[in-house]
Design an enzyme around this catalytic site. Structure first.
Site, short mmCIF file in Angstrom:
data_model
loop_
_atom_site.label_atom_id
_atom_site.label_comp_id
_atom_site.label_asym_id
_atom_site.label_seq_id
_atom_site.Cartn_x
_atom_site.Cartn_y
_atom_site.Cartn_z
N GLU A 195 7.31 -9.50 -5.49
CA GLU A 195 8.49 -9.77 -4.68
C GLU A 195 9.26 -10.97 -5.24
OE1 GLU A 195 6.32 -9.89 -0.99
OE2 GLU A 195 5.98 -7.73 -1.19
N GLY A 239 3.09 -2.48 0.36
CA GLY A 239 3.77 -2.32 1.65
C GLY A 239 4.28 -0.92 1.92
N ASN A 256 -2.42 -12.31 1.81
CA ASN A 256 -1.08 -12.83 1.55
C ASN A 256 -0.23 -12.52 2.78
OD1 ASN A 256 1.50 -13.37 0.67
ND2 ASN A 256 1.56 -11.75 -0.90
N GLU A 267 -1.13 -5.36 -9.03
CA GLU A 267 -0.47 -4.83 -7.85
C GLU A 267 0.66 -3.89 -8.26
OE1 GLU A 267 -1.08 -7.54 -4.23
OE2 GLU A 267 0.67 -8.27 -5.28
N HIS A 323 4.10 -13.10 -7.76
CA HIS A 323 4.07 -11.88 -6.94
C HIS A 323 5.29 -11.03 -7.27
CE1 HIS A 323 4.23 -9.21 -3.50
NE2 HIS A 323 2.94 -9.44 -3.35
N LYS A 351 2.68 -13.46 3.46
CA LYS A 351 4.12 -13.36 3.15
C LYS A 351 4.94 -14.16 4.17
CE LYS A 351 3.18 -9.09 0.73
NZ LYS A 351 3.63 -7.79 0.28
N GLY A 374 -0.15 -6.52 4.27
CA GLY A 374 -0.03 -6.08 5.65
C GLY A 374 -1.34 -6.16 6.44
N SER A 385 -1.39 -1.90 -0.39
CA SER A 385 -1.83 -1.05 0.72
C SER A 385 -3.35 -0.94 0.84
CB SER A 385 -1.18 0.33 0.62
OG SER A 385 0.23 0.21 0.70
#
Ligand code: PGA
Length: 253
Positions: free
Chosen positions: A99, A175, A10, A169, A97, A12, A237, A215
């Site tokens: 976010e 992150g 992902n 998640e 997600h 992002k 990430g 992570s």
């Protein structure tokens, strides 16, 4: 029953067009160390999907989007439909997600509609659930992820559910560099598997891939992916570098 491991990146809201193409090319070029038994996808921002599609075409790497809108077409300024995604070569779409849930007001009922729209268009939805740190500390993890699962996917038919990928998640691990321990993750995955069994039956539960996200890095991937109910990873990430994404993919045999 063996479930095919599935690693998705992902990206992002990151990278330029040139960087996106280079990253996709880096992933495709480095597939030598990755088993053909691993399913792979990368999910760039909407505007780079077309460019990345040309790079991954014909490779082991599938293309995914990070969101869609549930309506088919019409006056929905700024939105992108499932049919548009399949039209440019997407096979996957991330839905719900954390976010988007936290920052963009995405509710379980919106996630449900988006999942249905994705499935109707032939896309594989990667539907995310996960608790915040506060919820975990209050002992509400199971309650929260179960309620998100039922609200987001509970009304699907069994045939629809069979085509869904779930991603657990924990929000506190996204992150932050704070990865859930393999035991913490496995506990939630096993709990979700049990819920899927009681809601959709054994066959659907046995077949549904549940990715862990938060992570994930090459050095923690092996242990996480070695858990019986962890069937892959949704990587943020570490998916922004070909080497680390491929390192995670190589750990999923
Ligand atoms: P992270 O993100 O790997 O950077 O923690 C995971 C995700 O949000 O999917």
């Amino acid at each position: 029953m063996s479930r095919k491991p599935f690693i998705a990146g992902n990206w992002k809201m990151n990278l330029t067009r040139a960087e996106s193409v280079a990253l996709a090319q880096g992933v495709v070029n480095g597939l030598g160390g990755v088993s053909s038994g691993v399913e792979l996808a990368i999910c760039p921002p909407f505007v780079y999907l077309d460019a990345v599609a040309a790079v991954v075409k014909g490779s082991q790497v599938g293309l995914g989007a990070q969101n869609l809108y549930f309506e088919g077409n019409g006056a929905f300024t700024g939105e992108v439909s499932a049919a548009m995604l399949t039209d440019i070569g997407c096979r996957y779409v991330i839905i719900g997600h954390s976010e988007r849930r936290a920052l963009l007001g995405e509710t379980d009922s919106v996630v449900f509609k988006k999942t249905r729209a994705a499935l109707a268009a032939g896309l594989t939805p990667i539907v995310c659930v996960g608790e915040t740190l506060e919820q975990r500390e209050q002992g509400k993890t199971s309650e929260v992820v179960r309620s998100q699962f039922l609200g987001s996917l509970g009304e699907l038919t069994a045939e629809e559910a069979a085509r869904v990928v779930l991603a657990y998640e924990p929000v506190w691990a996204i992150g932050t560099g704070k990865v859930a321990t393999p035991q913490q993750a496995e506990e939630v995955h096993a709990d979700l598997r049990q819920l899927i069994t009681s809601h959709f039956g054994q066959a659907i539960a046995d077949g549904m891939r549940i990715q862990y996200g938060g992570s994930v890095k090459p050095d923690n991937a092996k242990e996480l992916l070695g858990q019986p109910n962890i069937d892959g990873a949704l990587v943020g990430g570490a998916s922004l570098k070909a080497e680390s994404f491929l390192g995670i993919a190589a750990a999923a045999v």
